[in-house]
Design a protein around this motif. Structure first.
Motif, PDB file in Angstrom:
ATOM      1  N   VAL A 183      46.513  21.036  77.378  1.00 14.71           N
ATOM      2  CA  VAL A 183      46.337  22.070  78.277  1.00 14.71           C
ATOM      3  C   VAL A 183      46.177  23.371  77.647  1.00 14.71           C
ATOM      4  O   VAL A 183      47.097  24.145  77.225  1.00 14.71           O
ATOM      5  CB  VAL A 183      47.417  22.300  79.384  1.00 14.71           C
ATOM      6  CG1 VAL A 183      46.972  23.238  80.489  1.00 14.71           C
ATOM      7  CG2 VAL A 183      47.773  20.702  80.005  1.00 14.71           C
TER       8      VAL A 183
ATOM      9  N   LYS B 237      44.691  26.188  79.156  1.00 14.85           N
ATOM     10  CA  LYS B 237      44.147  27.394  79.903  1.00 14.85           C
ATOM     11  C   LYS B 237      44.958  28.639  79.223  1.00 14.85           C
ATOM     12  O   LYS B 237      45.905  28.590  78.590  1.00 14.85           O
ATOM     13  CB  LYS B 237      44.845  27.157  81.286  1.00 14.85           C
ATOM     14  CG  LYS B 237      46.478  27.070  81.079  1.00 14.85           C
ATOM     15  CD  LYS B 237      46.933  26.716  82.494  1.00 14.85           C
ATOM     16  CE  LYS B 237      48.718  26.810  82.475  1.00 14.85           C
ATOM     17  NZ  LYS B 237      49.165  26.096  83.605  1.00 14.85           N
TER      18      LYS B 237
ATOM     19  N   ASN C  81      42.804  24.892  84.045  1.00 13.96           N
ATOM     20  CA  ASN C  81      43.127  24.911  85.479  1.00 13.96           C
ATOM     21  C   ASN C  81      42.042  25.464  86.503  1.00 13.96           C
ATOM     22  O   ASN C  81      42.029  25.139  87.622  1.00 13.96           O
ATOM     23  CB  ASN C  81      44.253  25.951  85.615  1.00 13.96           C
ATOM     24  CG  ASN C  81      45.585  25.524  85.522  1.00 13.96           C
ATOM     25  OD1 ASN C  81      45.854  24.343  84.858  1.00 13.96           O
ATOM     26  ND2 ASN C  81      46.384  26.091  86.348  1.00 13.96           N
TER      27      ASN C  81
ATOM     28  N   ILE D  11      42.860  20.349  86.143  1.00 16.81           N
ATOM     29  CA  ILE D  11      43.953  20.084  86.416  1.00 16.81           C
ATOM     30  C   ILE D  11      44.511  20.897  87.541  1.00 16.81           C
ATOM     31  O   ILE D  11      45.736  20.791  87.864  1.00 16.81           O
ATOM     32  CB  ILE D  11      45.248  19.748  85.352  1.00 16.81           C
ATOM     33  CG1 ILE D  11      45.252  21.165  84.658  1.00 16.81           C
ATOM     34  CG2 ILE D  11      44.968  18.818  84.278  1.00 16.81           C
ATOM     35  CD1 ILE D  11      46.302  21.195  83.811  1.00 16.81           C
TER      36      ILE D  11
ATOM     37  N   MET E  83      48.584  12.139  90.468  1.00 15.83           N
ATOM     38  CA  MET E  83      49.180  13.230  89.830  1.00 15.83           C
ATOM     39  C   MET E  83      50.263  13.844  90.451  1.00 15.83           C
ATOM     40  O   MET E  83      50.184  13.982  91.740  1.00 15.83           O
ATOM     41  CB  MET E  83      47.975  14.088  89.321  1.00 15.83           C
ATOM     42  CG  MET E  83      48.509  15.343  88.467  1.00 15.83           C
ATOM     43  SD  MET E  83      48.740  16.906  89.456  1.00 15.83           S
ATOM     44  CE  MET E  83      48.063  18.132  88.595  1.00 15.83           C
TER      45      MET E  83
ATOM     46  N   VAL F 247      53.078  17.729  90.015  1.00 16.15           N
ATOM     47  CA  VAL F 247      53.677  18.491  89.396  1.00 16.15           C
ATOM     48  C   VAL F 247      55.262  18.640  89.610  1.00 16.15           C
ATOM     49  O   VAL F 247      55.326  18.907  91.096  1.00 16.15           O
ATOM     50  CB  VAL F 247      53.113  19.963  89.385  1.00 16.15           C
ATOM     51  CG1 VAL F 247      53.508  20.903  88.618  1.00 16.15           C
ATOM     52  CG2 VAL F 247      51.606  19.832  89.139  1.00 16.15           C
TER      53      VAL F 247
ATOM     54  N   MET G  33      55.165  17.738  81.618  1.00 19.27           N
ATOM     55  CA  MET G  33      54.662  18.762  80.882  1.00 19.27           C
ATOM     56  C   MET G  33      55.390  18.929  79.607  1.00 19.27           C
ATOM     57  O   MET G  33      56.253  18.316  79.342  1.00 19.27           O
ATOM     58  CB  MET G  33      54.487  20.058  82.104  1.00 19.27           C
ATOM     59  CG  MET G  33      53.896  19.548  83.244  1.00 19.27           C
ATOM     60  SD  MET G  33      53.301  20.917  84.384  1.00 19.27           S
ATOM     61  CE  MET G  33      54.740  22.129  84.219  1.00 19.27           C
ATOM     62  N   SER G  34      55.254  20.049  79.135  1.00 20.02           N
ATOM     63  CA  SER G  34      56.059  20.400  77.900  1.00 20.02           C
ATOM     64  C   SER G  34      57.739  20.116  77.802  1.00 20.02           C
ATOM     65  O   SER G  34      58.106  19.575  76.863  1.00 20.02           O
ATOM     66  CB  SER G  34      55.748  21.704  77.511  1.00 20.02           C
ATOM     67  OG  SER G  34      54.594  22.280  76.873  1.00 20.02           O
TER      68      SER G  34
ATOM     69  N   ARG H 177      50.557  16.169  80.493  1.00 22.79           N
ATOM     70  CA  ARG H 177      49.670  17.434  80.244  1.00 22.79           C
ATOM     71  C   ARG H 177      50.493  18.512  79.676  1.00 22.79           C
ATOM     72  O   ARG H 177      51.402  19.186  80.409  1.00 22.79           O
ATOM     73  CB  ARG H 177      49.475  17.945  81.638  1.00 22.79           C
ATOM     74  CG  ARG H 177      48.880  16.717  82.827  1.00 22.79           C
ATOM     75  CD  ARG H 177      48.501  17.408  84.028  1.00 22.79           C
ATOM     76  NE  ARG H 177      49.619  17.842  84.608  1.00 22.79           N
ATOM     77  CZ  ARG H 177      50.534  17.424  85.754  1.00 22.79           C
ATOM     78  NH1 ARG H 177      50.208  16.182  85.857  1.00 22.79           N
ATOM     79  NH2 ARG H 177      51.586  18.083  85.977  1.00 22.79           N
ATOM     80  N   VAL H 178      50.384  18.837  78.556  1.00 24.50           N
ATOM     81  CA  VAL H 178      51.243  19.761  77.731  1.00 24.50           C
ATOM     82  C   VAL H 178      50.265  20.987  77.295  1.00 24.50           C
ATOM     83  O   VAL H 178      49.329  20.763  76.506  1.00 24.50           O
ATOM     84  CB  VAL H 178      51.417  19.131  76.462  1.00 24.50           C
ATOM     85  CG1 VAL H 178      52.414  19.861  75.565  1.00 24.50           C
ATOM     86  CG2 VAL H 178      52.448  17.764  77.124  1.00 24.50           C
ATOM     87  N   GLY H 179      50.761  22.110  77.703  1.00 23.29           N
ATOM     88  CA  GLY H 179      50.215  23.366  77.094  1.00 23.29           C
ATOM     89  C   GLY H 179      51.141  24.175  76.001  1.00 23.29           C
ATOM     90  O   GLY H 179      50.682  24.190  75.104  1.00 23.29           O
ATOM     91  N   THR H 180      52.333  24.779  76.572  1.00 27.27           N
ATOM     92  CA  THR H 180      53.108  25.583  75.935  1.00 27.27           C
ATOM     93  C   THR H 180      53.568  24.992  74.391  1.00 27.27           C
ATOM     94  O   THR H 180      53.383  25.784  73.287  1.00 27.27           O
ATOM     95  CB  THR H 180      54.434  26.081  76.740  1.00 27.27           C
ATOM     96  OG1 THR H 180      53.839  26.265  77.951  1.00 27.27           O
ATOM     97  CG2 THR H 180      55.373  26.753  75.949  1.00 27.27           C
TER      98      THR H 180
ATOM     99  N   ARG I  65      52.399  31.378  77.211  1.00 28.42           N
ATOM    100  CA  ARG I  65      50.929  31.994  77.751  1.00 28.42           C
ATOM    101  C   ARG I  65      51.408  33.525  78.205  1.00 28.42           C
ATOM    102  O   ARG I  65      52.763  33.766  78.591  1.00 28.42           O
ATOM    103  CB  ARG I  65      50.424  31.134  78.979  1.00 28.42           C
ATOM    104  CG  ARG I  65      49.788  29.789  78.508  1.00 28.42           C
ATOM    105  CD  ARG I  65      49.533  29.251  79.881  1.00 28.42           C
ATOM    106  NE  ARG I  65      50.398  28.670  80.545  1.00 28.42           N
ATOM    107  CZ  ARG I  65      50.971  27.539  80.529  1.00 28.42           C
ATOM    108  NH1 ARG I  65      50.671  26.704  79.583  1.00 28.42           N
ATOM    109  NH2 ARG I  65      52.077  27.176  81.435  1.00 28.42           N
TER     110      ARG I  65
HETATM  111  C1  LIG Z   1      49.943  24.934  82.858  1.00 26.77           C
HETATM  112  C2  LIG Z   1      49.981  23.507  83.329  1.00 26.77           C
HETATM  113  C3  LIG Z   1      50.619  22.362  82.665  1.00 26.77           C
HETATM  114  C4  LIG Z   1      51.150  22.541  81.307  1.00 26.77           C
HETATM  115  O1  LIG Z   1      52.402  23.275  81.445  1.00 26.77           O
HETATM  116  P1  LIG Z   1      53.253  23.620  79.995  1.00 26.77           P
HETATM  117  O2  LIG Z   1      54.541  23.719  80.730  1.00 26.77           O
HETATM  118  O3  LIG Z   1      52.420  24.666  79.554  1.00 26.77           O
HETATM  119  O4  LIG Z   1      53.245  22.443  79.160  1.00 26.77           O
HETATM  120  C5  LIG Z   1      50.225  21.033  83.099  1.00 26.77           C
HETATM  121  N1  LIG Z   1      49.879  20.675  84.531  1.00 26.77           N
HETATM  122  C6  LIG Z   1      49.363  21.865  85.122  1.00 26.77           C
HETATM  123  C7  LIG Z   1      48.890  21.413  86.592  1.00 26.77           C
HETATM  124  C8  LIG Z   1      49.267  23.088  84.629  1.00 26.77           C
HETATM  125  O5  LIG Z   1      48.886  24.121  85.531  1.00 26.77           O
END
Ligand SMILES: *Cc1c(COP(=O)(O)O)cnc(C)c1O
Length: 225
Positions: free
Chosen positions: A34, A36, A57, A78, A159, A161, A200-201, A216-219, A225
């Protein structure tokens, strides 16, 4: 190796460890990186380390970033999608994880047909019932799928969250709830819904234990961020 490469490797290892502990096959859950808020240069670093699937996003950010990356990147939207952004989204997103109303489903089919796109869709489900969240109520998903308009887009799964700060048992309830809903829908509607986008992370291990096929992994890849 740079930080993003190191992080990708570490996240990949977390995924494979979690799959192993769950008795699932190696590779049974894919990593969506991810990106974003991070610049195209960061995505390029991940690309250089072999990552190909990226999540954004917002449609505007996707439209700005995707053209700067090689064409074999696979982009996943996402975040919440407004009706008036569907056409633009279809220009870039191979997957949309955030389909959250029947009207949006209808609009995606109509415009996908018009522009010659065939995106893969996931219905977003608000399993935890938080008021601030987008997504179908769990008991509304069956009607949405049964009434899904025909068209080039295919619904391939669900999906969700998880709530911020949920403890492990609450997370298991949410992720396990999505899997059970999927299992029920498959048998009641005779559909194939192989994909579960969850985790996620901070909670990908729990999601994989409960059957996630896409995390779905961002951080943990790109940093805070
Ligand atoms: C930002 C986001 C993520 C990633 O989250 P992290 O905690 O940074 O890994 C996953 N899913 C969605 C829908 C997001 O908006």
């Amino acid at each position: 190796m740079n930080a993003i490469q190191d992080n990708l490797k570490a996240v990949g290892e977390r995924i494979e460890m979690a799959l192993g502990r769950a008795g699932r096959a190696p590779g049974a859950a894919r990593l969506l990186a991810v990106s974003k808020t991070f610049p195209a240069a960061a995505v390029q670093e991940a690309y250089a380390a072999g990552q190909r699937c990226f999540g954004e996003n917002r449609v505007q950010e996707l439209a700005a970033k995707a053209p700067a990356l090689p064409s074999d990147c696979e982009w996943h939207l996402i975040g919440h999608l407004q009706q008036n952004k569907v056409r633009q989204a279809l220009g870039y997103a191979a997957w949309i994880h955030s389909v959250d109303t029947p009207a949006l489903l209808e609009r995606i089919q109509l415009l996908a047909d018009e522009v010659g796109a065939a995106p893969k869709l996931l219905l977003e489900v608000n399993v935890s019932g938080e008021e601030s969240k987008f997504g179908f109520a769990p008991d509304a998903v069956e009607a949405a799928l049964a009434g899904m308009p025909a068209g080039p887009a295919a619904c391939v799964g669900l999906m969700t969250v998880a709530p911020m700060g949920a403890d492990a048992s609450a997370l298991r309830g949410v992720f396990g709830g999505l899997r059970q809903l999927r299992d029920r829908l498959q048998s009641r509607l005779g559909l194939s819904l192989p994909e579960l986008s969850m985790g996620m992370s901070s909670d990908l291990e729990v999601a994989i234990a409960e059957g996630a096929t896409i995390v779905r992994v961002g951080t943990a890849i790109f940093g805070h961020r």
